[in-house]
Scaffold this motif. Sequence first.
Motif, PDB file in Angstrom:
ATOM      1  N   ASP A 258      62.223   2.725  12.347  1.00 29.18           N
ATOM      2  CA  ASP A 258      60.890   2.377  11.836  1.00 29.18           C
ATOM      3  C   ASP A 258      60.623   0.885  12.000  1.00 29.18           C
ATOM      4  O   ASP A 258      59.513   0.468  12.357  1.00 29.18           O
ATOM      5  CB  ASP A 258      60.759   2.774  10.362  1.00 29.18           C
ATOM      6  N   PHE A 259      61.637   0.077  11.725  1.00 29.27           N
ATOM      7  CA  PHE A 259      61.508  -1.373  11.901  1.00 29.27           C
ATOM      8  C   PHE A 259      61.236  -1.703  13.366  1.00 29.27           C
ATOM      9  O   PHE A 259      60.372  -2.522  13.688  1.00 29.27           O
ATOM     10  CB  PHE A 259      62.792  -2.060  11.424  1.00 29.27           C
ATOM     11  N   PRO A 329      47.409   5.396   9.198  1.00 24.77           N
ATOM     12  CA  PRO A 329      46.161   5.731   9.902  1.00 24.77           C
ATOM     13  C   PRO A 329      45.272   4.523  10.169  1.00 24.77           C
ATOM     14  O   PRO A 329      44.615   4.433  11.218  1.00 24.77           O
ATOM     15  CB  PRO A 329      45.473   6.718   8.948  1.00 24.77           C
ATOM     16  N   PHE A 330      45.251   3.565   9.210  1.00 21.16           N
ATOM     17  CA  PHE A 330      44.444   2.355   9.389  1.00 21.16           C
ATOM     18  C   PHE A 330      44.985   1.518  10.551  1.00 21.16           C
ATOM     19  O   PHE A 330      44.224   0.986  11.365  1.00 21.16           O
ATOM     20  CB  PHE A 330      44.444   1.515   8.110  1.00 21.16           C
ATOM     21  N   VAL A 331      46.315   1.376  10.611  1.00 19.93           N
ATOM     22  CA  VAL A 331      46.926   0.588  11.679  1.00 19.93           C
ATOM     23  C   VAL A 331      46.639   1.219  13.040  1.00 19.93           C
ATOM     24  O   VAL A 331      46.252   0.536  13.992  1.00 19.93           O
ATOM     25  CB  VAL A 331      48.452   0.467  11.451  1.00 19.93           C
ATOM     26  N   PHE A 332      46.791   2.533  13.153  1.00 21.37           N
ATOM     27  CA  PHE A 332      46.591   3.231  14.424  1.00 21.37           C
ATOM     28  C   PHE A 332      45.140   3.138  14.891  1.00 21.37           C
ATOM     29  O   PHE A 332      44.859   2.766  16.043  1.00 21.37           O
ATOM     30  CB  PHE A 332      47.010   4.697  14.278  1.00 21.37           C
ATOM     31  N   VAL A 435      52.787   2.704  16.483  1.00 15.85           N
ATOM     32  CA  VAL A 435      52.829   2.942  15.038  1.00 15.85           C
ATOM     33  C   VAL A 435      53.000   4.420  14.714  1.00 15.85           C
ATOM     34  O   VAL A 435      53.480   4.778  13.635  1.00 15.85           O
ATOM     35  CB  VAL A 435      51.561   2.376  14.360  1.00 15.85           C
ATOM     36  N   LEU A 436      52.643   5.304  15.635  1.00 12.15           N
ATOM     37  CA  LEU A 436      52.802   6.733  15.396  1.00 12.15           C
ATOM     38  C   LEU A 436      54.266   7.135  15.279  1.00 12.15           C
ATOM     39  O   LEU A 436      54.594   8.179  14.704  1.00 12.15           O
ATOM     40  CB  LEU A 436      52.142   7.535  16.526  1.00 12.15           C
ATOM     41  N   GLY A 440      58.806   6.648   8.310  1.00 13.56           N
ATOM     42  CA  GLY A 440      59.060   6.494   6.876  1.00 13.56           C
ATOM     43  C   GLY A 440      57.878   5.969   6.076  1.00 13.56           C
ATOM     44  O   GLY A 440      58.002   5.738   4.864  1.00 13.56           O
ATOM     45  N   VAL A 441      56.739   5.757   6.716  1.00 13.82           N
ATOM     46  CA  VAL A 441      55.544   5.246   6.034  1.00 13.82           C
ATOM     47  C   VAL A 441      54.396   6.187   6.330  1.00 13.82           C
ATOM     48  O   VAL A 441      54.201   6.625   7.468  1.00 13.82           O
ATOM     49  CB  VAL A 441      55.189   3.819   6.504  1.00 13.82           C
ATOM     50  N   ARG A 442      53.608   6.509   5.304  1.00 14.44           N
ATOM     51  CA  ARG A 442      52.448   7.393   5.504  1.00 14.44           C
ATOM     52  C   ARG A 442      51.256   6.632   6.055  1.00 14.44           C
ATOM     53  O   ARG A 442      51.042   5.489   5.701  1.00 14.44           O
ATOM     54  CB  ARG A 442      52.051   8.030   4.175  1.00 14.44           C
TER      55      ARG A 442
END
Length: 442
Positions: A258-259, A329-332, A435-436, A440-442
């Motif tokens: 994830d990192f 979702p905001f990042v994508f 980012v997809l 580990g982050v929603r």
Amino acid sequence: MTHSLPENATAAAVVGADTDASTHPRRLARLYVTLPAANIALYLLWLGVGGFLLPIQVAQITGTNDTSALSTASTTGAVLATIGNPVFGQLSDRTRSRFGRRAPWILLCALLGAVALTAQAHASSIATLGLSWGVVQFIMNGYQAALTAAMPDRVPVARYGTFSALVGLGVPLGTIAAALIIGGVPGTKFGLDGVIGGFGGRFAGENGYYLIAAVIVVAALVFVVLSPDRDARDLPREPFSLREFLGGFWVSPRRHPDFGWAFVSRLGVMLGYFIVLTYNLYLLADYIKVPPQDLLPTVGFLMVVNALCTVAATVLLGPLADRVGRVKPFVFASGIVAALALSLPMLWPTQGGMLTYNIVGGLAFGAYMAVDMALITKVLPRAADVGKDMGVINIANAGPQILAPTLAGWIVAAGGYEALFPVAAAVSLVGALGVLRVRGVR
């Protein structure tokens, strides 16, 4: 309260919980002001020098808008700047003082950075300009590494979205400050007479460097004094090992995927954005054909429009992400829109096209900055290494600003200014898709 952390403890799980229990509400309230202010000063430096003073100085030294000389000046110090973040981040992790782990480095780097900026103001060749800019970037990446560690160190998890937005304001507000102080903005764009700011070109040279140096020092002092770090003398001290110190700069993407994907995402979106932004001056002069007498005010106006749109999106979406409880979702979505916005000046190579690009791109970038820091903070591998890990992540933040002029120079040399936009869009798209893969982050 113990500061001994299990090997697999994440920063979000441990530092956030520790912060909720130990941070005084008054200190947290001050952090709402001091942290974004210190970040704005940093981006006044990155955007003011990188977007205005450096290309102006290159043109003064060479006598032309020499893209290869600008690329050389930027490349000379790129390696130093890129390693500055994790080096200083790890040093701050190991610091034990009554003033905390981060504050000594924030203040020291601000003072040394101010001295280096003053020296850069007098650079008289491309070689010395590149060397001095490299020293400035190396030192000020130390400031940035210690400053960005303040969020995972001291902010409750429930406030990550809000503070991510506040930290994200550094880019647009630093951009507005640079545009108004150095370039100026045509008043006619807002129904006013004359030029707003600009000060007759007073800060489009040595004085600009002096002013930015002073702002950096003042911002660091205000942050350290009004938002003091916690006493770190009782934290566990680990024996120094050069091998472990050097090995600590590597974060295994296999152990911490994830990192790794968060790093790739930020690197792509930021690099795509800055490939165009840092070449605004030459792009408008040679591609859009803006008359020389209108060049600096036009650059200033477009930067202000971009920044205002970024601020609007940042302020709205940061708290919304806290309320919704989701950031991915905001990042994508913002990364996708940012990539699409980069195609506009290629299809519409006029001042109107550049204005539309800056509006759409500014909104997308603001949405990205509002939540990206929240996502990053939630995937940090270990709370004990927050400074170092944020320093590694900051390579994806500061690196594009440093490398963009170099890459843009190569792109322009190979395909002309029109080639900047599809390349930047493709790079941003890769970042958005990255980012997809963060699971580990929603």
